[in-house]
Design an enzyme around this catalytic site. Sequence first.
Site, mmCIF file in Angstrom:
data_model
loop_
_atom_site.group_PDB
_atom_site.id
_atom_site.type_symbol
_atom_site.label_atom_id
_atom_site.label_comp_id
_atom_site.label_asym_id
_atom_site.label_seq_id
_atom_site.Cartn_x
_atom_site.Cartn_y
_atom_site.Cartn_z
ATOM 1 N N GLU A 1 1.210 -1.346 -0.077
ATOM 2 C CA GLU A 1 -0.104 0.087 0.061
ATOM 3 C C GLU A 1 0.851 1.203 -0.398
ATOM 4 O O GLU A 1 1.654 0.788 0.820
ATOM 5 C CB GLU A 1 -0.499 0.082 1.301
ATOM 6 C CG GLU A 1 -1.555 1.409 1.760
ATOM 7 C CD GLU A 1 -2.629 1.531 0.717
ATOM 8 O OE1 GLU A 1 -3.377 0.691 -0.231
ATOM 9 O OE2 GLU A 1 -3.274 2.848 0.339
ATOM 10 N N CYS B 1 -5.691 5.111 5.216
ATOM 11 C CA CYS B 1 -5.714 3.484 4.828
ATOM 12 C C CYS B 1 -6.335 3.211 4.547
ATOM 13 O O CYS B 1 -7.683 3.222 5.223
ATOM 14 C CB CYS B 1 -4.398 3.112 5.474
ATOM 15 S SG CYS B 1 -3.615 1.535 4.768
ATOM 16 N N CYS C 1 -5.356 -0.976 7.021
ATOM 17 C CA CYS C 1 -5.210 -1.196 7.953
ATOM 18 C C CYS C 1 -6.948 -0.271 8.032
ATOM 19 O O CYS C 1 -6.299 0.670 8.377
ATOM 20 C CB CYS C 1 -4.394 -0.824 8.814
ATOM 21 S SG CYS C 1 -3.531 0.630 8.423
ATOM 22 N N HIS D 1 -6.161 3.269 12.575
ATOM 23 C CA HIS D 1 -5.992 4.725 13.112
ATOM 24 C C HIS D 1 -7.039 4.993 13.862
ATOM 25 O O HIS D 1 -7.472 6.206 15.005
ATOM 26 C CB HIS D 1 -5.722 5.745 11.741
ATOM 27 C CG HIS D 1 -4.159 4.708 10.922
ATOM 28 N ND1 HIS D 1 -3.351 5.102 11.825
ATOM 29 C CD2 HIS D 1 -4.470 4.185 10.128
ATOM 30 C CE1 HIS D 1 -2.029 4.721 11.350
ATOM 31 N NE2 HIS D 1 -2.684 4.073 9.839
ATOM 32 N N ARG E 1 0.037 -4.770 11.008
ATOM 33 C CA ARG E 1 1.989 -3.903 11.161
ATOM 34 C C ARG E 1 2.267 -3.666 11.848
ATOM 35 O O ARG E 1 3.949 -3.795 11.613
ATOM 36 C CB ARG E 1 1.956 -2.778 9.521
ATOM 37 C CG ARG E 1 1.725 -3.810 8.025
ATOM 38 C CD ARG E 1 0.914 -2.123 7.352
ATOM 39 N NE ARG E 1 0.325 -3.368 6.555
ATOM 40 C CZ ARG E 1 -1.310 -3.821 6.793
ATOM 41 N NH1 ARG E 1 -1.464 -3.634 7.542
ATOM 42 N NH2 ARG E 1 -1.595 -4.775 5.748
ATOM 43 N N SER F 1 4.362 1.248 9.778
ATOM 44 C CA SER F 1 5.344 1.604 8.890
ATOM 45 C C SER F 1 6.518 2.714 8.420
ATOM 46 O O SER F 1 7.362 2.821 7.889
ATOM 47 C CB SER F 1 5.022 1.044 7.319
ATOM 48 O OG SER F 1 3.940 0.072 7.427
ATOM 49 N N CYS G 1 3.010 -0.850 3.999
ATOM 50 C CA CYS G 1 2.326 0.397 4.043
ATOM 51 C C CYS G 1 2.332 1.784 4.535
ATOM 52 O O CYS G 1 3.147 2.607 4.999
ATOM 53 C CB CYS G 1 1.028 0.126 4.497
ATOM 54 S SG CYS G 1 -0.369 1.656 4.546
ATOM 55 N N CYS H 1 0.299 4.698 5.247
ATOM 56 C CA CYS H 1 -0.216 5.136 6.451
ATOM 57 C C CYS H 1 1.577 5.395 7.038
ATOM 58 O O CYS H 1 1.493 6.453 7.641
ATOM 59 C CB CYS H 1 0.495 3.537 7.208
ATOM 60 S SG CYS H 1 -1.338 2.419 7.722
HETATM 61 NI NI1 NFE Z 1 -2.429 1.079 5.939
HETATM 62 FE FE1 NFE Z 1 -0.930 0.741 9.287
HETATM 63 C C1 NFE Z 1 -1.251 -1.571 9.684
HETATM 64 C C2 NFE Z 1 -0.983 1.307 10.149
HETATM 65 S S1 NFE Z 1 1.394 0.765 8.583
HETATM 66 S S2 NFE Z 1 -1.206 -0.379 7.046
HETATM 67 O O1 NFE Z 1 -1.362 -1.571 10.268
HETATM 68 O O2 NFE Z 1 -1.137 2.150 11.235
HETATM 69 O O3 NFE Z 1 1.672 0.402 9.310
#
Ligand code: NFE
Length: 573
Positions: A14, A62, A65, A69, A485, A508, A552, A555
């Site tokens: 992503e 995102c 995921c 958030h 992640r 990430s 990702c 993110c």
């Molecule tokens: Ni957009 Fe995410 C996850 C977050 S980034 S995927 O899991 O926070 O590492």
Amino acid sequence: MSTRVVVDPVTRIEGHLRVEAILDDHNVIGDAISSGTMWRGIEVILQGRDPRDAWAFCERICGVCTTVHALASVRAVENAVGITIPKNAEIIRNIMALTQYVQDHVIHFYHLHALDWVDIVSALKADPAATAGLAQKVSPSWPTSSPGYFSDIKNTIKKFVDSGQLGIFQNAYWGHPAYKLPPEANLMAVAHYLEALKWQKEVIKIHTIFGGKNPHPHYLVGGVACAINMQGDNAINMERLEYVRDLIKGAQQIVEGLYVPDLMAIASFYPEWTTYGGGIGNYMAYGDIPQNGINDPSHFRFPRGIILNKNLSEVLPVDLADANQIQEQVDHSWYKYPNGKKALHPWEGVTDPDYTGPQPPYAQLDEKATYSFVKAPRWKGHAMEVGPLARLLVGFASGRTDIKDVVVDALGKLKLTPAALFSTLGRTAARGLETKLAAGWLLEEYDRLIANLKAGDTVTADTKFWDPKTWPADCKGFGPEEAPRGALGHWIHIKDEKIANYQIVVPSTWNASPKDGQGQRGAYEAALIGTPMADPKRPVEILRTIHSFDPCLACATHVTSPDGETLAEVVVR
Ligand code: NFE
Ligand code: MG
């Protein structure tokens, strides 16, 4: 002369990631740089807004995921204001988080990562009867495994290949010598790729039941956005809850019947990948899936802690509120900090983009200068790896028997020692093993919910502090989470009922981090070093290790750079 292999964009992730690997004379990766090539700015958009709305903005960072958030955001606001959520809300949030793990990890394994190990075109040479024999041996509990079934799948692939329109499979490295699976294993994996694709849209209905929709289900500061009424049909009732139970059972079936067996089978063909891709050797988990509130990490299903230098005999504590522990650096990133500051704790964090890189399209980045829109987060100055491997290692080293059992069992079956975990394959295996844990915990959380409802408690939100007038005039909070992640943190500063500052440090961001002021590499960069490449023009080895983190960048960097985005190019210089 060294060769620089540039992969930009890295696909099957992503967001927008560029990797440059510098090879020595023997085609072994001697150094690497990881660059996030897009910038978002959600943190800037949030300033001045109502903290109770922050989750809805953050969640849209995102689409992968899709829920994490929002959860970290409501936790941050609740931490700042001093809100304790009801038990049902804790359990429903846990069910939604665990559902996210299971769906996200299965998609990662089959649809994003498997093609690094599975050669689709080789599946055309497979004998369907022998494939059926293999499938019945590898995943005996899975219902579809007849010779006729595999013959149909093979015909589907053949039509696809004969048409010359490979679509999403077009630019892969089919026939590359690094692919080791026999044709039958490749055909089996392609069949399961298709099964997993059908299944993932089912399990995520758990989000639609508790959160109204997916992607981006609804959240609420103080609890969850759904009501429970066992006597009515306008809220969550027993019929909806039975449906959730069925979906959880389906998740367990695919994880234990298909994902974990396929993972073990594929892993057994790639033992050398337990020796590459280890990287930093420092691991961090904030911990999650609370059983007694988010402020009591000793009762999390995933424990909190840090492992330094692969030392599994000690787990160090991590404190998200300590200004000296977690800081983000920008020495090699396209941001500026005020007053010559070099490192900032997220409560004081600043998101001020300052692109000083080359005009695109460019041939290569300069690793001695700034080279990424990703910041460099550090814990007490150390670079950290976060994610499934970090979670399992912290759980293992903390002596958690449920976590230890799945790890020891898998290592035994593969005839490996714990040292094998510090690798690309270790990371990929850890993700599968934690999915098995998550699917089991899903049912336990579901049973906890039913028991609490039976005891007569149907409350899903506490609105005592809903009105901002009840809040302190100036307060700060943090929202920790284990996203699929890895360790995710949101930090908020609320002043006069509005967001004064908001900072998000994402898994990430830790893993894709560029170098810091001391020259220490981020996790992707460090993990690539030491890997031999069979054919630098077809860099499948780079993809294996980078995908093992499940990047990702959407993110990580939270409006894409307006110009010069080159699409689908692998450049070898
Ligand atoms: Ni957009 Fe995410 C996850 C977050 S980034 S995927 O899991 O926070 O590492
Ligand atoms: Mg950030």
